[in-house]
Scaffold this motif. Sequence first.
Motif, PDB file in Angstrom:
ATOM      1  N   ALA A 175       0.829  -1.211   0.000  1.00  0.00           N
ATOM      2  CA  ALA A 175       0.000   0.000   0.000  1.00  0.00           C
ATOM      3  C   ALA A 175       0.860   1.256   0.000  1.00  0.00           C
ATOM      4  CB  ALA A 175      -0.928   0.000   1.214  1.00  0.00           C
ATOM      5  N   ASP A 176       1.897   1.279   0.838  1.00  0.00           N
ATOM      6  CA  ASP A 176       2.784   2.444   0.889  1.00  0.00           C
ATOM      7  C   ASP A 176       3.461   2.688  -0.454  1.00  0.00           C
ATOM      8  OD1 ASP A 176       2.225   3.078   3.507  1.00  0.00           O
ATOM      9  OD2 ASP A 176       3.920   1.961   4.332  1.00  0.00           O
ATOM     10  N   LEU A 217       2.427   1.689  -3.482  1.00  0.00           N
ATOM     11  CA  LEU A 217       1.434   2.130  -4.468  1.00  0.00           C
ATOM     12  C   LEU A 217       1.050   3.596  -4.236  1.00  0.00           C
ATOM     13  CD1 LEU A 217      -0.796  -1.066  -4.565  1.00  0.00           C
ATOM     14  CD2 LEU A 217       0.492  -0.129  -6.506  1.00  0.00           C
ATOM     15  N   ALA A 218       1.027   4.011  -2.973  1.00  0.00           N
ATOM     16  CA  ALA A 218       0.750   5.421  -2.671  1.00  0.00           C
ATOM     17  C   ALA A 218       1.873   6.308  -3.197  1.00  0.00           C
ATOM     18  CB  ALA A 218       0.583   5.613  -1.172  1.00  0.00           C
ATOM     19  N   THR A 262       5.031  -4.409  -6.620  1.00  0.00           N
ATOM     20  CA  THR A 262       4.478  -3.124  -7.050  1.00  0.00           C
ATOM     21  C   THR A 262       4.830  -2.839  -8.506  1.00  0.00           C
ATOM     22  OG1 THR A 262       4.645  -2.284  -4.788  1.00  0.00           O
ATOM     23  CG2 THR A 262       4.417  -0.651  -6.546  1.00  0.00           C
ATOM     24  N   GLU A 269      -4.233   4.737  -6.849  1.00  0.00           N
ATOM     25  CA  GLU A 269      -4.609   5.162  -5.500  1.00  0.00           C
ATOM     26  C   GLU A 269      -5.630   4.193  -4.893  1.00  0.00           C
ATOM     27  OE1 GLU A 269      -5.503   9.399  -3.583  1.00  0.00           O
ATOM     28  OE2 GLU A 269      -7.047   8.769  -5.005  1.00  0.00           O
ATOM     29  N   ALA A 292      -3.868   1.200  -3.691  1.00  0.00           N
ATOM     30  CA  ALA A 292      -3.150   1.471  -2.443  1.00  0.00           C
ATOM     31  C   ALA A 292      -4.092   1.365  -1.249  1.00  0.00           C
ATOM     32  CB  ALA A 292      -2.511   2.857  -2.501  1.00  0.00           C
TER      33      ALA A 292
END
Length: 271
Positions: free
Chosen positions: A31-32, A34-35, A77, A100, A103
């Motif tokens: 998630a981090d 992808l953010a 990723t 987003e 993420a």
Amino acid sequence: MNGASREALAAARERLDALTDHTSVDAAKLADELAAVTALLDREVSLRRVLTDPAQAGEAKADLATRLLSGQVGGETVDLVSGMVRSRWSQSRDLVDAVETLADTADLTAAQKAGALDDVEDELFRFGRIVTSSPELRAALTDRAATAAAKGGLLRRLLGGRANAATERLVVRLVTQPRGRSLEGGLESLSKLAAARRDRMVAVVTSAVPLTDQQKARLGAVLAKMYGRNMHLNLDVDPTVLGGITVRIGDEVVNGTVASRLDEASRRLAG
């Protein structure tokens, strides 16, 4: 999203789900990363246009994404983003929105794996209510003159140790990288995304007094039968409704409060 973008996002979600099904994959780390890719694509307009240019071969765009991201983020990723740029997108900005969404979904998946998805849903709802009831807090979190670091620090002081780690990450990301979204709209979108992890709809229930466990279970069962899907109840107490309940599901409002019936009676008398 419409047309090609909707299909591309659906395919990306399937790849994300397949990837995070493996216990060895750190969904929070994903998630981090992808953010971070979201922030890059949001900032570099020319790059995202190249990566969504329908005149360019999908493989060439995937190769470009791989060269740019390799060594900056993990292989999972890189593979996800490379797969996304192979797809067709109706608008270049749709790619940023989709990354987003992945993420946020990865963070919710991390919570789900930890058995904390219900807690995250409830915390997002409660935080939204806190923001609504505190104009000073809302002003601080939406102040364009304040730095992202300052807003993030404020949120970590407010939520640290009081909310699930996934909730904190989601809210901090929303506030520090709003991308044109309102705070309230962003929180509502996150709540709906969380509900979708269990294929559930979200019902915002407002009552004059707290509902009992039996009442909540009965209401949830009735709404699930009405809408043909499992229902997550976000509960709010507002003494001004006088009695009964109000249920909001998306744009639909089912109002059964005493106050609403009194208003209706007054309108009829006035007419």
